[in-house]
Design an enzyme around this catalytic site. Sequence first.
Site, PDB file in Angstrom:
ATOM      1  N   LYS A  61     -19.658  -9.926  -5.973  1.00 26.88           N
ATOM      2  CA  LYS A  61     -20.424 -10.191  -7.201  1.00 26.88           C
ATOM      3  C   LYS A  61     -21.599 -11.118  -6.916  1.00 26.88           C
ATOM      4  O   LYS A  61     -22.657 -11.002  -7.542  1.00 26.88           O
ATOM      5  CB  LYS A  61     -19.506 -10.825  -8.252  1.00 26.88           C
ATOM      6  CG  LYS A  61     -18.489  -9.857  -8.830  1.00 26.88           C
ATOM      7  CD  LYS A  61     -19.164  -8.879  -9.793  1.00 26.88           C
ATOM      8  CE  LYS A  61     -18.143  -7.996 -10.473  1.00 26.88           C
ATOM      9  NZ  LYS A  61     -18.763  -7.062 -11.430  1.00 26.88           N
TER      10      LYS A  61
ATOM     11  N   TYR B  13     -14.067  -9.775  -4.122  1.00 24.82           N
ATOM     12  CA  TYR B  13     -14.572  -9.721  -5.497  1.00 24.82           C
ATOM     13  C   TYR B  13     -15.674 -10.761  -5.698  1.00 24.82           C
ATOM     14  O   TYR B  13     -16.792 -10.418  -6.087  1.00 24.82           O
ATOM     15  CB  TYR B  13     -13.409  -9.980  -6.453  1.00 24.82           C
ATOM     16  CG  TYR B  13     -13.770  -9.883  -7.919  1.00 24.82           C
ATOM     17  CD1 TYR B  13     -14.080  -8.666  -8.521  1.00 24.82           C
ATOM     18  CD2 TYR B  13     -13.791 -11.028  -8.718  1.00 24.82           C
ATOM     19  CE1 TYR B  13     -14.391  -8.596  -9.874  1.00 24.82           C
ATOM     20  CE2 TYR B  13     -14.100 -10.958 -10.072  1.00 24.82           C
ATOM     21  CZ  TYR B  13     -14.394  -9.738 -10.639  1.00 24.82           C
ATOM     22  OH  TYR B  13     -14.707  -9.667 -11.979  1.00 24.82           O
TER      23      TYR B  13
ATOM     24  N   PHE C 263     -11.854  -1.622 -19.626  1.00 31.19           N
ATOM     25  CA  PHE C 263     -11.654  -2.465 -20.813  1.00 31.19           C
ATOM     26  C   PHE C 263     -13.000  -2.797 -21.467  1.00 31.19           C
ATOM     27  O   PHE C 263     -13.277  -2.390 -22.613  1.00 31.19           O
ATOM     28  CB  PHE C 263     -10.876  -3.709 -20.352  1.00 31.19           C
ATOM     29  CG  PHE C 263     -10.873  -4.856 -21.307  1.00 31.19           C
ATOM     30  CD1 PHE C 263     -10.609  -4.683 -22.665  1.00 31.19           C
ATOM     31  CD2 PHE C 263     -11.107  -6.151 -20.835  1.00 31.19           C
ATOM     32  CE1 PHE C 263     -10.587  -5.770 -23.529  1.00 31.19           C
ATOM     33  CE2 PHE C 263     -11.088  -7.232 -21.699  1.00 31.19           C
ATOM     34  CZ  PHE C 263     -10.849  -7.047 -23.051  1.00 31.19           C
TER      35      PHE C 263
ATOM     36  N   LYS D 127     -17.578  -2.900  -1.508  1.00 34.22           N
ATOM     37  CA  LYS D 127     -18.540  -1.773  -1.491  1.00 34.22           C
ATOM     38  C   LYS D 127     -18.970  -1.431  -2.913  1.00 34.22           C
ATOM     39  O   LYS D 127     -20.130  -1.112  -3.167  1.00 34.22           O
ATOM     40  CB  LYS D 127     -17.891  -0.523  -0.879  1.00 34.22           C
ATOM     41  CG  LYS D 127     -17.920  -0.480   0.617  1.00 34.22           C
ATOM     42  CD  LYS D 127     -17.393   0.881   1.044  1.00 34.22           C
ATOM     43  CE  LYS D 127     -17.406   1.031   2.543  1.00 34.22           C
ATOM     44  NZ  LYS D 127     -16.661   2.234   2.968  1.00 34.22           N
ATOM     45  N   THR D 128     -18.008  -1.466  -3.846  1.00 37.81           N
ATOM     46  CA  THR D 128     -18.340  -1.138  -5.237  1.00 37.81           C
ATOM     47  C   THR D 128     -19.392  -2.103  -5.759  1.00 37.81           C
ATOM     48  O   THR D 128     -20.369  -1.691  -6.392  1.00 37.81           O
ATOM     49  CB  THR D 128     -17.073  -1.162  -6.111  1.00 37.81           C
ATOM     50  OG1 THR D 128     -16.223  -0.105  -5.686  1.00 37.81           O
ATOM     51  CG2 THR D 128     -17.389  -1.006  -7.587  1.00 37.81           C
TER      52      THR D 128
ATOM     53  N   LEU E  81     -21.209  -2.191 -14.929  1.00 38.22           N
ATOM     54  CA  LEU E  81     -19.918  -2.888 -15.094  1.00 38.22           C
ATOM     55  C   LEU E  81     -18.868  -2.387 -14.109  1.00 38.22           C
ATOM     56  O   LEU E  81     -17.757  -2.911 -14.084  1.00 38.22           O
ATOM     57  CB  LEU E  81     -19.386  -2.685 -16.526  1.00 38.22           C
ATOM     58  CG  LEU E  81     -19.824  -3.688 -17.599  1.00 38.22           C
ATOM     59  CD1 LEU E  81     -21.322  -3.583 -17.861  1.00 38.22           C
ATOM     60  CD2 LEU E  81     -19.074  -3.444 -18.898  1.00 38.22           C
TER      61      LEU E  81
ATOM     62  N   THR F 176      -9.491   2.040 -12.176  1.00 36.88           N
ATOM     63  CA  THR F 176      -8.641   1.281 -13.106  1.00 36.88           C
ATOM     64  C   THR F 176      -8.875   1.710 -14.556  1.00 36.88           C
ATOM     65  O   THR F 176      -8.123   1.324 -15.443  1.00 36.88           O
ATOM     66  CB  THR F 176      -8.905  -0.246 -13.017  1.00 36.88           C
ATOM     67  OG1 THR F 176     -10.310  -0.468 -13.186  1.00 36.88           O
ATOM     68  CG2 THR F 176      -8.447  -0.816 -11.701  1.00 36.88           C
TER      69      THR F 176
HETATM   70  N1  LIG Z   1     -12.562  -8.732 -18.340  1.00 35.66           N
HETATM   71  C1  LIG Z   1     -12.953  -9.883 -17.871  1.00 35.66           C
HETATM   72  O1  LIG Z   1     -12.391 -10.917 -18.237  1.00 35.66           O
HETATM   73  C2  LIG Z   1     -14.141  -9.978 -16.932  1.00 35.66           C
HETATM   74  C3  LIG Z   1     -14.544 -11.259 -16.527  1.00 35.66           C
HETATM   75  C4  LIG Z   1     -15.623 -11.368 -15.658  1.00 35.66           C
HETATM   76  C5  LIG Z   1     -16.310 -10.236 -15.242  1.00 35.66           C
HETATM   77  N2  LIG Z   1     -15.896  -9.009 -15.655  1.00 35.66           N
HETATM   78  C6  LIG Z   1     -16.639  -7.854 -15.136  1.00 35.66           C
HETATM   79  O2  LIG Z   1     -16.831  -6.885 -16.154  1.00 35.66           O
HETATM   80  C7  LIG Z   1     -16.721  -5.576 -15.591  1.00 35.66           C
HETATM   81  C8  LIG Z   1     -15.679  -4.779 -16.349  1.00 35.66           C
HETATM   82  O3  LIG Z   1     -14.418  -5.445 -16.245  1.00 35.66           O
HETATM   83  P1  LIG Z   1     -13.135  -4.924 -17.038  1.00 35.66           P
HETATM   84  O4  LIG Z   1     -12.371  -6.105 -17.444  1.00 35.66           O
HETATM   85  O5  LIG Z   1     -13.536  -3.937 -18.049  1.00 35.66           O
HETATM   86  O6  LIG Z   1     -12.330  -4.232 -15.837  1.00 35.66           O
HETATM   87  P2  LIG Z   1     -11.676  -2.778 -15.768  1.00 35.66           P
HETATM   88  O7  LIG Z   1     -10.939  -2.711 -14.470  1.00 35.66           O
HETATM   89  O8  LIG Z   1     -10.940  -2.478 -17.012  1.00 35.66           O
HETATM   90  O9  LIG Z   1     -12.957  -1.841 -15.715  1.00 35.66           O
HETATM   91  C9  LIG Z   1     -13.678  -1.577 -14.551  1.00 35.66           C
HETATM   92  C10 LIG Z   1     -14.051  -0.107 -14.553  1.00 35.66           C
HETATM   93  O10 LIG Z   1     -14.831   0.187 -13.368  1.00 35.66           O
HETATM   94  C11 LIG Z   1     -14.348   1.420 -12.829  1.00 35.66           C
HETATM   95  N3  LIG Z   1     -14.668   1.447 -11.406  1.00 35.66           N
HETATM   96  C12 LIG Z   1     -14.144   0.672 -10.414  1.00 35.66           C
HETATM   97  N4  LIG Z   1     -14.698   0.988  -9.231  1.00 35.66           N
HETATM   98  C13 LIG Z   1     -15.604   1.970  -9.492  1.00 35.66           C
HETATM   99  C14 LIG Z   1     -16.472   2.725  -8.662  1.00 35.66           C
HETATM  100  N5  LIG Z   1     -16.552   2.521  -7.334  1.00 35.66           N
HETATM  101  N6  LIG Z   1     -17.259   3.668  -9.247  1.00 35.66           N
HETATM  102  C15 LIG Z   1     -17.177   3.895 -10.595  1.00 35.66           C
HETATM  103  N7  LIG Z   1     -16.373   3.215 -11.413  1.00 35.66           N
HETATM  104  C16 LIG Z   1     -15.589   2.262 -10.867  1.00 35.66           C
HETATM  105  C17 LIG Z   1     -12.863   1.403 -13.106  1.00 35.66           C
HETATM  106  O11 LIG Z   1     -12.267   2.686 -13.042  1.00 35.66           O
HETATM  107  C18 LIG Z   1     -12.818   0.800 -14.508  1.00 35.66           C
HETATM  108  O12 LIG Z   1     -12.914   1.769 -15.513  1.00 35.66           O
HETATM  109  C19 LIG Z   1     -16.400  -5.752 -14.112  1.00 35.66           C
HETATM  110  O13 LIG Z   1     -17.593  -5.625 -13.369  1.00 35.66           O
HETATM  111  C20 LIG Z   1     -15.866  -7.155 -14.037  1.00 35.66           C
HETATM  112  O14 LIG Z   1     -16.105  -7.722 -12.773  1.00 35.66           O
HETATM  113  C21 LIG Z   1     -14.815  -8.856 -16.481  1.00 35.66           C
END
Ligand SMILES: NC(=O)c1ccc[n+]([C@@H]2O[C@H](COP(=O)([O-])OP(=O)(O)OC[C@H]3O[C@@H](n4cnc5c(N)ncnc54)[C@H](O)[C@@H]3O)[C@@H](O)[C@H]2O)c1
Length: 309
Positions: free
Chosen positions: A147, A143, A11, A89-90, A71, A35
């Site tokens: 983080k 999570y 996203f 781990k991620t 991200l 995801t």
């Molecule tokens: N959307 C929110 O409200 C929000 C709030 C706080 C923090 N965040 C942080 O922002 C970042 C993006 O969040 P988002 O909402 O876009 O989530 P999302 O799940 O849509 O995107 C995360 C992406 O990371 C990829 N991914 C997961 N594990 C991976 C790995 N091991 N190697 C490579 N790619 C991997 C997924 O395939 C996905 O495309 C995250 O780190 C999240 O913790 C988001």
Amino acid sequence: MRLLVTGAAGFLGSHLCERLLNDGHEVIGLDNLYTGRRRNLASFSTRDEFTFLLHDVTFPIYLEVDGIFNLACPASPIHYQRNPVQTIKTSVHGAINLLGLAKRTGAKFLQASTSEIYGDPTCSPQEESYWGNVNPIGPRACYDEGKRAAETLTTDYSRQYGLDVRIARIFNTYGPRMAPNDGRVVSNFIVQALSGNPITIYGDGNQTRSFCHVDDLIDGLVRLFFHTTAPGPVNLGNPEEVSIRELAGEIISMTGSQSQIVSVDIPVDDPKQRRPDISKAEELLGWRPRISRSQGLSVTVDYFRDLSH
Ligand SMILES: NC(=O)c1ccc[n+]([C@@H]2O[C@H](COP(=O)([O-])OP(=O)(O)OC[C@H]3O[C@@H](n4cnc5c(N)ncnc54)[C@H](O)[C@@H]3O)[C@@H](O)[C@H]2O)c1
């Protein structure tokens, strides 16, 4: 600049790639598609300045880049709790691998952190100086603690090796390209309202959240990354607080839905309150959210309407 965005097909990552391309940068978008979805890349994936890399950040990667936005990490509980060991781990191995890359190339590094590092906060709003109230062994810990460790690693790589780093503590963000079935409250409510199904709130729905539209959030991330000095962690989010019950009402009236609100059990360690103090971002970056909840929700409802056709 030549910029690496991990989590690019997600996203936030997909919006960030698009913004960076529009600003004239070359972008390498990396994702393991856990995801993320290729569809999120569709509007820019054929541009010459964009390259997609299918890769998992828990394994090292060797590239030549000037900057890294890290991200990659599933962000919704149903996804990050499905494989908790892989989630932590991620965050941890991913941060080590990408900070290692930043150290080798001299790239600037931004870690996407989260308001979840504050856990179930004992003060509101949350300032960056608050250390948080996190259960280290609860179901959200993979999570939250992942983080927190990523923030520690980012700070220590900077202290020990002089890396130029940024930490963005992102609060709830919503908008087009959210996955429809990932259990996040805004997408859940919109999908339920559009399909006429009951809108499920946890408990009495009096818990509060603050929702930031994705365009505002991405602007904050970009400003933080390009800011000349490293200010330590910076909260990015919308300080306007709303109860979950109120949000459900807004979405019902916006969609003209007949859905009823029903209450289900509240998940373990679900925070009661979430609201960022954004004074640091305002003073340092001249940033504050511009898009009102009604404007942002209306664009998001349109996105989910189109998806369902
Ligand atoms: N959307 C929110 O409200 C929000 C709030 C706080 C923090 N965040 C942080 O922002 C970042 C993006 O969040 P988002 O909402 O876009 O989530 P999302 O799940 O849509 O995107 C995360 C992406 O990371 C990829 N991914 C997961 N594990 C991976 C790995 N091991 N190697 C490579 N790619 C991997 C997924 O395939 C996905 O495309 C995250 O780190 C999240 O913790 C988001």
